[in-house]
Design a protein around this motif. Structure first.
Motif, PDB file in Angstrom:
ATOM      1  N   ARG A 304      13.405  33.436 -21.722  1.00 18.87           N
ATOM      2  CA  ARG A 304      14.441  34.385 -21.475  1.00 18.87           C
ATOM      3  C   ARG A 304      14.232  35.414 -20.563  1.00 18.87           C
ATOM      4  O   ARG A 304      13.121  35.783 -19.909  1.00 18.87           O
ATOM      5  CB  ARG A 304      14.597  35.518 -22.350  1.00 18.87           C
ATOM      6  N   SER A 305      14.964  35.433 -19.031  1.00 21.84           N
ATOM      7  CA  SER A 305      15.348  35.499 -17.622  1.00 21.84           C
ATOM      8  C   SER A 305      15.293  36.690 -17.593  1.00 21.84           C
ATOM      9  O   SER A 305      15.946  37.434 -18.465  1.00 21.84           O
ATOM     10  CB  SER A 305      15.994  34.948 -16.889  1.00 21.84           C
ATOM     11  N   LEU A 306      15.411  37.766 -16.565  1.00 21.68           N
ATOM     12  CA  LEU A 306      15.270  39.026 -16.708  1.00 21.68           C
ATOM     13  C   LEU A 306      16.655  39.449 -16.602  1.00 21.68           C
ATOM     14  O   LEU A 306      16.812  40.123 -18.038  1.00 21.68           O
ATOM     15  CB  LEU A 306      14.897  39.451 -15.155  1.00 21.68           C
ATOM     16  N   GLU A 307      17.680  38.326 -16.173  1.00 17.94           N
ATOM     17  CA  GLU A 307      19.502  38.699 -16.209  1.00 17.94           C
ATOM     18  C   GLU A 307      19.480  39.042 -17.588  1.00 17.94           C
ATOM     19  O   GLU A 307      20.619  39.521 -18.098  1.00 17.94           O
ATOM     20  CB  GLU A 307      19.698  38.033 -15.210  1.00 17.94           C
ATOM     21  N   ASP A 308      18.953  37.474 -18.177  1.00 16.26           N
ATOM     22  CA  ASP A 308      18.902  37.486 -19.670  1.00 16.26           C
ATOM     23  C   ASP A 308      18.697  38.765 -20.679  1.00 16.26           C
ATOM     24  O   ASP A 308      19.645  39.801 -21.165  1.00 16.26           O
ATOM     25  CB  ASP A 308      19.333  36.264 -20.274  1.00 16.26           C
ATOM     26  N   ALA A 313      19.666  43.787 -23.494  1.00 17.76           N
ATOM     27  CA  ALA A 313      19.686  45.003 -23.292  1.00 17.76           C
ATOM     28  C   ALA A 313      21.198  45.993 -23.446  1.00 17.76           C
ATOM     29  O   ALA A 313      20.971  46.666 -24.293  1.00 17.76           O
ATOM     30  CB  ALA A 313      18.598  46.012 -22.731  1.00 17.76           C
ATOM     31  N   GLU A 314      21.797  45.717 -22.544  1.00 18.35           N
ATOM     32  CA  GLU A 314      23.128  46.589 -22.442  1.00 18.35           C
ATOM     33  C   GLU A 314      23.808  46.276 -23.827  1.00 18.35           C
ATOM     34  O   GLU A 314      24.424  47.961 -23.867  1.00 18.35           O
ATOM     35  CB  GLU A 314      23.794  45.384 -21.207  1.00 18.35           C
ATOM     36  N   ARG A 372      20.716  55.076 -20.326  1.00 15.88           N
ATOM     37  CA  ARG A 372      21.431  53.088 -20.268  1.00 15.88           C
ATOM     38  C   ARG A 372      19.620  52.697 -19.876  1.00 15.88           C
ATOM     39  O   ARG A 372      18.947  53.263 -19.763  1.00 15.88           O
ATOM     40  CB  ARG A 372      21.767  53.969 -18.509  1.00 15.88           C
ATOM     41  N   PRO A 373      20.448  51.886 -20.386  1.00 18.13           N
ATOM     42  CA  PRO A 373      19.316  49.945 -20.179  1.00 18.13           C
ATOM     43  C   PRO A 373      18.639  50.416 -18.418  1.00 18.13           C
ATOM     44  O   PRO A 373      19.317  50.774 -17.766  1.00 18.13           O
ATOM     45  CB  PRO A 373      19.296  49.083 -20.083  1.00 18.13           C
ATOM     46  N   GLY A 379       9.574  45.527 -18.563  1.00 15.74           N
ATOM     47  CA  GLY A 379      10.749  45.084 -18.806  1.00 15.74           C
ATOM     48  C   GLY A 379      12.553  45.566 -19.399  1.00 15.74           C
ATOM     49  O   GLY A 379      11.773  46.830 -18.240  1.00 15.74           O
ATOM     50  N   TRP A 380      12.853  45.816 -19.460  1.00 21.79           N
ATOM     51  CA  TRP A 380      14.042  46.373 -19.930  1.00 21.79           C
ATOM     52  C   TRP A 380      14.414  47.247 -21.107  1.00 21.79           C
ATOM     53  O   TRP A 380      13.627  46.677 -22.172  1.00 21.79           O
ATOM     54  CB  TRP A 380      15.111  45.617 -19.817  1.00 21.79           C
ATOM     55  N   HIS A 381      14.485  48.826 -21.074  1.00 22.77           N
ATOM     56  CA  HIS A 381      14.472  49.440 -21.512  1.00 22.77           C
ATOM     57  C   HIS A 381      15.632  50.604 -22.175  1.00 22.77           C
ATOM     58  O   HIS A 381      16.247  50.706 -20.985  1.00 22.77           O
ATOM     59  CB  HIS A 381      12.931  50.984 -21.532  1.00 22.77           C
TER      60      HIS A 381
END
Length: 432
Positions: A304-308, A313-314, A372-373, A379-381
């Motif tokens: 899973r890429s950073l964009e994925d 998260a969105e 918001r993420p 990573g993404w929170h």
């Protein structure tokens, strides 16, 4: 400004210029060896340069200069002690790289409200070259690290010592005020004879009598003291009473500003301490802000890429906005093993313990609101702030103060013992 800049380097670590043979004044035909110190030498030009610096410092304070032969002896002894420590640093492989030194110089300039170019110009106006200043700071940093290795790292303070200190009357007093002190030390070698002890005590009492008759403490310190701070007029800076070995701690606590203790025998000799100023004493409550927060962490991975990760998260953010349960989604999707099983709940946290990205978003999110993420190094929170509170951390603050005071007390005693030891063990031949 000139006085400020002339003094700005002095308190950085050791409080004195360190001119050694590698960076001494320019060679003059009549230059000669002033002292041999183990495998190195101190040149007459170095001694004269340091002597001029000390004379200027004393003059700026408005104090009277002691006889030149007395001051020369004090300055030479300081140079010998510094030289021994620099040689220890050299043998120990202590090096200060250019990048680290550049950061230190930039920090000094910044503390004086100057750019580096302005700092260079100000040093030049004050009669110092930037290159000499760099070498001065390099040597001070080396000596500081030598002391950390040889003295500070050997000092241990137990939890029981901290508890005993906090429970003592002196501990309570130590936490209530700061004292600006000055000292005069009449030294004694290890295993001193009774006649040497009597002679040192006589000198100390003579000095005390002169002080009672109105003699200047700083001038006597410069002329007579063997302490590390002698050439600064005996100035020790701000201390807590508990940083001094007993019974000096209690004696100093009972002084009025301007008073001097009676001469007292210590491991290093006979010492007199003057109280110059007091401050503090309010014992304010120390409050720490904490936040109750929960989050969902989505980490990038090989599959899973950073964009994925951002897109997932969105989607989770929208699902929560649409009414799905935060805790349920955290248990299902969050990749923070410490909080996922608790529905993402991190419980009460100190913002200072968090990475800057998380701390910033958390601080700007109102209670009961969802962020918001956002991205952090992990990573993404998505986070939700549940509550905020102020916590009295006075106990932890007092414990840290007690630990610092006990370490400071042990360090001062150990440092003087160590300096006397390395001086006694070194080969020193005075040539003037």
């Amino acid at each position: 400004m000139k006085n400020k800049l002339a003094d700005c380097l002095r308190p950085l670590l050791l409080g004195a210029l360190l001119f050694t043979a590698a960076a001494g004044a320019e060679v003059r035909p009549l230059d000669r060896v002033a002292a041999i110190v183990d495998g190195d030498v101190i040149m007459q030009s170095q001694l004269e340069a340091r002597l001029r610096e000390v004379q200027q410092t004393i003059g700026r304070r408005g104090a009277a200069l002691p006889p030149e032969h007395v001051l020369t002896q004090q300055v030479l002894e300081r140079l010998i002690i510094e030289n021994i420590q620099l040689q220890i640093g050299e043998r120990s492989g202590i090096r200060i790289g250019d990048a680290e030194l550049n950061e230190a110089m930039a920090s000094i300039a910044q503390r004086n409200g100057l750019s580096l170019d302005q700092f260079r110009a100000a040093l030049a106006r004050d009669g110092l070259s930037y290159e000499d200043a760099r070498e001065q700071v390099r040597r001070e940093m080396i000596i500081s690290r030598v002391r950390q290795r040889r003295v500070a790292e050997r000092i241990q303070v137990s939890d029981q010592e901290v508890k005993n200190f906090l429970a003592s009357d002196l501990g309570k007093l130590q936490l209530s005020e700061d004292l600006r002190l000055a000292s005069i030390l009449i030294p004694l070698p290890e295993g001193a004879s009774s006649s040497a002890i009597q002679n040192a005590e006589r000198q100390a009492r003579e000095i005390h009598a002169q002080l009672r008759r109105g003699a200047d403490f700083a001038q006597l310190a410069i002329a007579r003291s063997a302490d590390e701070n002698a050439l600064e007029g005996g100035e020790m800076g701000w201390r807590k009473a508990a940083q001094l070995p007993p019974p000096l701690d209690a004696m100093v606590s009972s002084l009025k500003v301007g008073e001097v203790t009676q001469p007292l025998r210590t491991p290093g000799g006979f010492i007199l301490i003057k109280l110059l100023e007091r401050r503090g004493g309010e014992g304010e409550q120390m409050l720490r802000q904490e936040t109750r927060v929960r989050h969902i962490l989505i980490k990038p991975s090989e599959i899973r890429s950073l964009e994925d990760s951002q897109r997932l998260a969105e989607r989770l953010y929208q699902r929560i906005q649409n009414g799905e349960d935060f805790a349920t989604l955290a248990r299902q999707f969050s990749e923070d093993p410490g909080s996922a099983l608790n529905g993402g709940d991190l419980n009460w946290v100190d913002p200072n313990a968090l990475v800057p990205e998380f701390r910033s978003v958390m601080g700007n999110t109102p209670v009961g609101r969802l962020s918001r993420p956002f991205r952090s190094p992990f990573g993404w929170h998505i986070l939700e702030v549940l509550d905020r509170r102020s916590v009295d951390s006075s106990d932890q603050f007092r414990e840290q103060q007690a630990l610092n005071a006990l370490r400071g007390r042990k360090y001062d005693e150990e440092l003087q013992t160590w300096l006397r030891q390395i001086r006694d063990e070194a080969y020193v031949e005075i040539k003037i």
